[in-house]
Design a protein around this motif. Structure first.
Motif, PDB file in Angstrom:
ATOM      1  N   ILE A 198       0.830  -1.202   0.000  1.00 46.70           N
ATOM      2  CA  ILE A 198       0.000   0.000   0.000  1.00 46.70           C
ATOM      3  C   ILE A 198       0.866   1.253   0.000  1.00 46.70           C
ATOM      4  O   ILE A 198       0.623   2.206  -0.742  1.00 46.70           O
ATOM      5  CB  ILE A 198      -0.944  -0.005   1.216  1.00 46.70           C
ATOM      6  N   VAL A 199       1.900   1.263   0.835  1.00 47.39           N
ATOM      7  CA  VAL A 199       2.766   2.440   0.944  1.00 47.39           C
ATOM      8  C   VAL A 199       3.575   2.660  -0.326  1.00 47.39           C
ATOM      9  O   VAL A 199       3.722   3.793  -0.804  1.00 47.39           O
ATOM     10  CB  VAL A 199       3.697   2.305   2.171  1.00 47.39           C
ATOM     11  N   GLN A 200       4.091   1.584  -0.903  1.00 43.80           N
ATOM     12  CA  GLN A 200       4.978   1.701  -2.057  1.00 43.80           C
ATOM     13  C   GLN A 200       4.233   1.918  -3.365  1.00 43.80           C
ATOM     14  O   GLN A 200       4.668   2.712  -4.210  1.00 43.80           O
ATOM     15  CB  GLN A 200       5.856   0.459  -2.165  1.00 43.80           C
ATOM     16  N   VAL A 240      -3.105   1.745  -2.908  1.00 46.34           N
ATOM     17  CA  VAL A 240      -4.163   0.795  -2.576  1.00 46.34           C
ATOM     18  C   VAL A 240      -4.597  -0.009  -3.795  1.00 46.34           C
ATOM     19  O   VAL A 240      -4.874  -1.207  -3.706  1.00 46.34           O
ATOM     20  CB  VAL A 240      -5.378   1.538  -1.985  1.00 46.34           C
ATOM     21  N   GLY A 241      -4.645   0.628  -4.949  1.00 46.14           N
ATOM     22  CA  GLY A 241      -5.114  -0.043  -6.155  1.00 46.14           C
ATOM     23  C   GLY A 241      -4.258  -1.211  -6.585  1.00 46.14           C
ATOM     24  O   GLY A 241      -4.724  -2.103  -7.298  1.00 46.14           O
ATOM     25  N   ARG A 242      -2.992  -1.238  -6.169  1.00 43.40           N
ATOM     26  CA  ARG A 242      -2.086  -2.324  -6.540  1.00 43.40           C
ATOM     27  C   ARG A 242      -2.035  -3.421  -5.484  1.00 43.40           C
ATOM     28  O   ARG A 242      -1.265  -4.375  -5.623  1.00 43.40           O
ATOM     29  CB  ARG A 242      -0.675  -1.763  -6.747  1.00 43.40           C
ATOM     30  N   ALA A 243      -2.823  -3.275  -4.451  1.00 43.46           N
ATOM     31  CA  ALA A 243      -2.812  -4.263  -3.361  1.00 43.46           C
ATOM     32  C   ALA A 243      -3.675  -5.457  -3.745  1.00 43.46           C
ATOM     33  O   ALA A 243      -4.841  -5.559  -3.353  1.00 43.46           O
ATOM     34  CB  ALA A 243      -3.299  -3.626  -2.065  1.00 43.46           C
ATOM     35  N   GLN A 244      -3.123  -6.336  -4.547  1.00 44.31           N
ATOM     36  CA  GLN A 244      -3.813  -7.543  -4.949  1.00 44.31           C
ATOM     37  C   GLN A 244      -3.390  -8.702  -4.045  1.00 44.31           C
ATOM     38  O   GLN A 244      -2.247  -8.772  -3.599  1.00 44.31           O
ATOM     39  CB  GLN A 244      -3.497  -7.877  -6.405  1.00 44.31           C
ATOM     40  N   ARG A 290      -2.400  10.476  11.903  1.00 43.31           N
ATOM     41  CA  ARG A 290      -2.337  11.342  10.722  1.00 43.31           C
ATOM     42  C   ARG A 290      -1.078  11.082   9.905  1.00 43.31           C
ATOM     43  O   ARG A 290      -1.112  11.058   8.676  1.00 43.31           O
ATOM     44  CB  ARG A 290      -2.369  12.798  11.170  1.00 43.31           C
ATOM     45  N   ASP A 291       0.039  10.863  10.604  1.00 41.41           N
ATOM     46  CA  ASP A 291       1.322  10.687   9.931  1.00 41.41           C
ATOM     47  C   ASP A 291       1.672   9.230   9.674  1.00 41.41           C
ATOM     48  O   ASP A 291       2.767   8.933   9.178  1.00 41.41           O
ATOM     49  CB  ASP A 291       2.441  11.330  10.773  1.00 41.41           C
ATOM     50  N   HIS A 292       0.775   8.320  10.004  1.00 44.06           N
ATOM     51  CA  HIS A 292       1.046   6.895   9.785  1.00 44.06           C
ATOM     52  C   HIS A 292       1.137   6.613   8.290  1.00 44.06           C
ATOM     53  O   HIS A 292       0.278   7.054   7.523  1.00 44.06           O
ATOM     54  CB  HIS A 292      -0.066   6.058  10.412  1.00 44.06           C
ATOM     55  N   PRO A 293       2.165   5.897   7.848  1.00 42.34           N
ATOM     56  CA  PRO A 293       2.336   5.702   6.401  1.00 42.34           C
ATOM     57  C   PRO A 293       1.175   4.985   5.723  1.00 42.34           C
ATOM     58  O   PRO A 293       0.787   5.355   4.611  1.00 42.34           O
ATOM     59  CB  PRO A 293       3.636   4.887   6.301  1.00 42.34           C
ATOM     60  N   VAL A 294       0.598   3.970   6.378  1.00 44.36           N
ATOM     61  CA  VAL A 294      -0.501   3.232   5.752  1.00 44.36           C
ATOM     62  C   VAL A 294      -1.765   4.080   5.720  1.00 44.36           C
ATOM     63  O   VAL A 294      -2.431   4.200   4.679  1.00 44.36           O
ATOM     64  CB  VAL A 294      -0.767   1.905   6.492  1.00 44.36           C
ATOM     65  N   LEU A 295      -2.115   4.690   6.841  1.00 41.25           N
ATOM     66  CA  LEU A 295      -3.302   5.545   6.859  1.00 41.25           C
ATOM     67  C   LEU A 295      -3.141   6.721   5.914  1.00 41.25           C
ATOM     68  O   LEU A 295      -4.092   7.125   5.230  1.00 41.25           O
ATOM     69  CB  LEU A 295      -3.563   6.045   8.272  1.00 41.25           C
ATOM     70  N   GLY A 296      -1.932   7.280   5.862  1.00 36.58           N
ATOM     71  CA  GLY A 296      -1.684   8.381   4.939  1.00 36.58           C
ATOM     72  C   GLY A 296      -1.872   7.965   3.499  1.00 36.58           C
ATOM     73  O   GLY A 296      -2.450   8.705   2.695  1.00 36.58           O
ATOM     74  N   ALA A 297      -1.398   6.761   3.159  1.00 36.62           N
ATOM     75  CA  ALA A 297      -1.565   6.272   1.788  1.00 36.62           C
ATOM     76  C   ALA A 297      -3.037   6.082   1.451  1.00 36.62           C
ATOM     77  O   ALA A 297      -3.484   6.379   0.337  1.00 36.62           O
ATOM     78  CB  ALA A 297      -0.803   4.960   1.611  1.00 36.62           C
TER      79      ALA A 297
END
Length: 220
Positions: free
Chosen positions: A50-52, A55-59, A122-129
């Motif tokens: 998700i971070v890299q 979300v759309g590529r999270a298969q 707010r600054d969490h990488p996953v939530l931010g993504a």
């Protein structure tokens, strides 16, 4: 994840045939630890993806590949990618909540703790993504549309802190769970709208005004 419920054969002949099936033994601690390790590996892989890549590529196939497990291993735990992301959000929000002390002797300590949790989320990488994603349906389903495990955990921590502040006399009277729910709504909406108001509400002001809003709401 579940093991077979078929009885273990202990002998032959009529005695074995008439014997009642033995209850399946509990999984050894080492096996349960391995299960948790596999769960975390899958969720870590989903977070990295998700971070890299977004979300759309999270298969699910790519999550399994990155975790070093088979797709059936993932399916035995979660039915689809959305469920994996939901479990990931629950884990990450719980870890953030547990890293900050939300109980103190007065209202000021409690408000400071809530602001710190809000900043970390707010600054969490996953939530931010997820917030930056053009498709934030999963985030809204698990954070906005329904009261899930992560929100219930936050509510319980907030309720405990509010009760302590009420005993101290620095937080106003009221049903603690109701106050906790409103505190959650105030902080959650502030986190979700942060990027929109950033040009007119810089970091220091954002923290200050969130603390002021919470303090004013909770003051006797």
């Amino acid at each position: 994840m579940s093991s077979s419920n078929e009885p273990h054969e202990r002998g032959t002949g009529s005695a074995a045939a008439s014997a009642a099936p033995a209850a399946a033994p509990a999984a050894p601690a080492a096996e349960r630890g391995t299960e948790r390790g596999t769960d975390d590996a899958i969720l870590d892989a989903a977070a990295d993806l998700i971070v890299q890549l977004g979300v759309g590529r999270a298969q699910l196939a790519e999550i399994a590949r990155r975790a070093g497990v088979s797709r059936p291993t993932v399916y035995r735990r979660w039915p689809d990618v959305r469920a994996v992301i939901g479990a990931l959000l629950t884990r990450e929000i719980a870890a953030t909540r547990d890293a900050v002390r939300l109980t103190g002797t007065d209202r000021g300590a409690f408000v400071d703790g809530v602001v710190e949790v809000a900043v970390r989320l707010r600054d969490h990488p996953v939530l931010g993504a997820l917030l930056r994603s053009g498709d934030s349906d999963t985030l809204f389903e698990y954070v906005v549309d329904r009261l899930g495990a992560s929100q219930r955990g936050l509510l319980e921590a907030l309720r405990s802190g509010i009760e302590q502040g009420q005993r101290h006399g620095s937080i106003r009277a009221g049903e603690p769970l109701e106050l906790a729910a409103m505190v959650l709504l105030i902080a959650q909406s502030t986190v979700q709208s942060h990027r929109m108001v950033a040009p007119v509400l810089p970091e220091e002001a954002w923290r200050r005004e969130l603390a002021r809003a919470l303090d004013g709401y909770l003051a006797p």
